[in-house]
Design a protein around this motif. Sequence first.
Motif, short mmCIF file in Angstrom:
data_model
loop_
_atom_site.label_atom_id
_atom_site.label_comp_id
_atom_site.label_asym_id
_atom_site.label_seq_id
_atom_site.Cartn_x
_atom_site.Cartn_y
_atom_site.Cartn_z
N GLU A 238 0.55 -1.26 0.06
CA GLU A 238 -0.40 0.04 0.00
C GLU A 238 0.40 1.10 -0.10
O GLU A 238 0.30 2.25 -0.22
N THR A 239 2.12 1.09 0.95
CA THR A 239 2.89 2.57 0.76
C THR A 239 3.63 2.53 -0.71
O THR A 239 3.73 3.92 -1.31
N LEU A 240 4.21 1.47 -1.38
CA LEU A 240 4.70 0.74 -2.75
C LEU A 240 3.49 2.45 -3.85
O LEU A 240 3.54 2.81 -4.37
N LYS A 241 2.20 1.42 -3.89
CA LYS A 241 1.32 2.32 -4.58
C LYS A 241 0.97 3.99 -4.49
O LYS A 241 0.95 4.44 -5.57
N ARG A 242 1.01 3.72 -3.16
CA ARG A 242 0.72 5.39 -2.79
C ARG A 242 1.72 6.26 -2.74
O ARG A 242 1.75 7.56 -4.24
N ILE A 243 2.94 5.65 -3.18
CA ILE A 243 4.54 6.27 -3.56
C ILE A 243 4.43 6.73 -5.38
O ILE A 243 4.22 7.55 -6.04
N ILE A 244 3.86 5.20 -5.87
CA ILE A 244 3.98 5.30 -7.35
C ILE A 244 3.33 6.33 -7.64
O ILE A 244 3.16 7.62 -8.72
N GLU A 245 1.78 6.50 -6.97
CA GLU A 245 0.68 7.32 -8.31
C GLU A 245 0.83 8.20 -7.22
O GLU A 245 0.10 9.25 -7.66
N ASN A 246 1.91 8.85 -6.74
CA ASN A 246 2.06 10.04 -5.94
C ASN A 246 3.10 10.22 -7.78
O ASN A 246 3.06 11.52 -7.46
N ASN A 247 3.14 9.84 -8.66
CA ASN A 247 3.93 10.57 -9.19
C ASN A 247 3.14 10.75 -11.34
O ASN A 247 1.75 9.86 -11.16
N LYS A 248 2.48 11.36 -11.66
CA LYS A 248 1.95 11.83 -12.67
C LYS A 248 1.71 11.07 -13.68
O LYS A 248 2.61 10.57 -14.10
N GLY A 249 0.78 10.08 -14.18
CA GLY A 249 0.09 9.41 -14.98
C GLY A 249 1.18 8.31 -14.63
O GLY A 249 0.74 7.36 -15.35
N TRP A 250 1.32 7.68 -13.56
CA TRP A 250 1.70 6.42 -13.02
C TRP A 250 0.99 5.85 -11.90
O TRP A 250 0.20 6.78 -10.97
N ASN A 251 0.06 4.09 -12.49
CA ASN A 251 -0.73 3.82 -11.59
C ASN A 251 -0.31 2.11 -11.77
O ASN A 251 0.96 1.84 -12.01
N ALA A 252 -0.59 1.97 -9.79
CA ALA A 252 -0.01 0.85 -9.07
C ALA A 252 -1.58 0.03 -9.11
O ALA A 252 -2.17 -0.28 -8.66
N GLU A 253 -0.74 -1.05 -9.46
CA GLU A 253 -2.26 -2.38 -8.88
C GLU A 253 -1.45 -3.35 -7.65
O GLU A 253 0.19 -3.98 -8.83
N ILE A 254 -1.33 -3.52 -6.65
CA ILE A 254 -0.92 -4.13 -5.67
C ILE A 254 -2.11 -5.66 -5.69
O ILE A 254 -2.89 -5.87 -6.12
N GLN A 255 -0.92 -6.59 -5.46
CA GLN A 255 -0.93 -8.54 -5.86
C GLN A 255 0.31 -8.95 -5.14
O GLN A 255 0.67 -9.11 -4.68
N THR A 256 -1.04 -9.86 -3.55
CA THR A 256 -0.16 -10.67 -2.68
C THR A 256 -0.49 -12.09 -3.26
O THR A 256 0.82 -12.84 -2.32
N ASP A 257 -1.08 -12.68 -4.22
CA ASP A 257 -1.23 -13.33 -4.92
C ASP A 257 -0.94 -14.38 -6.38
O ASP A 257 -0.56 -13.75 -6.87
N GLU A 258 0.45 -14.45 -6.35
CA GLU A 258 1.44 -14.50 -7.48
C GLU A 258 0.35 -15.81 -8.63
O GLU A 258 0.62 -15.19 -9.26
N ASN A 259 0.14 -16.21 -8.05
CA ASN A 259 -0.82 -16.56 -9.27
C ASN A 259 -2.05 -16.04 -9.57
O ASN A 259 -1.74 -16.16 -10.71
N ILE A 260 -2.38 -15.42 -9.41
CA ILE A 260 -3.37 -14.58 -10.28
C ILE A 260 -2.67 -13.33 -11.11
O ILE A 260 -2.99 -13.03 -11.91
N CYS A 261 -1.30 -13.15 -10.91
CA CYS A 261 -0.02 -12.41 -11.59
C CYS A 261 -0.05 -12.44 -12.56
O CYS A 261 -0.09 -11.64 -13.96
N TYR A 262 0.17 -13.89 -13.74
CA TYR A 262 0.01 -14.36 -14.30
C TYR A 262 -1.18 -13.28 -15.79
O TYR A 262 -0.98 -13.11 -16.58
N ASP A 263 -2.26 -13.73 -15.01
CA ASP A 263 -3.27 -13.74 -16.21
C ASP A 263 -3.99 -12.42 -15.76
O ASP A 263 -3.99 -12.02 -17.09
N TYR A 264 -3.33 -11.41 -14.43
CA TYR A 264 -2.81 -10.22 -14.64
C TYR A 264 -2.76 -9.16 -15.86
O TYR A 264 -2.84 -9.03 -16.60
#
Length: 103
Positions: free
Chosen positions: A17-43
């Motif tokens: 959540e901290t990384l998402k906030r830091i990333i999205e503090n930059n104009k035009g940068w978007n972040a999706e966070i994920q803790t489940d490795e299995n979902i990442c491939y399809d995402y």
Amino acid sequence: MNTLNLLVIGKNQEILETLKRIIENNKGWNAEIQTDENICYDYIKANQVDIVLLSSGLEEEFENEIKIFCKNLDKEVRVIDHYGGGSGLLKNEVFSLFPNLQP
């Protein structure tokens, strides 16, 4: 490139959540966070992802597999091993991959 899309993968929800906030503090940068490795491939296959950011708590086997997976895609997805160091380090890691984004 007007928008930079990052998928941040890790096991510590508070850090993600901290990384998402830091990333999205930059104009035009978007972040999706994920803790489940299995979902990442399809995402990654189904969404526009420019960078996969590997955070803390992941197994080395998964990290190696996701790097190979991203390398073998028909689209370019870059991977950053990020284990801390603050927002300045994160920006430098991103700018080293996309120097055209530097202000």
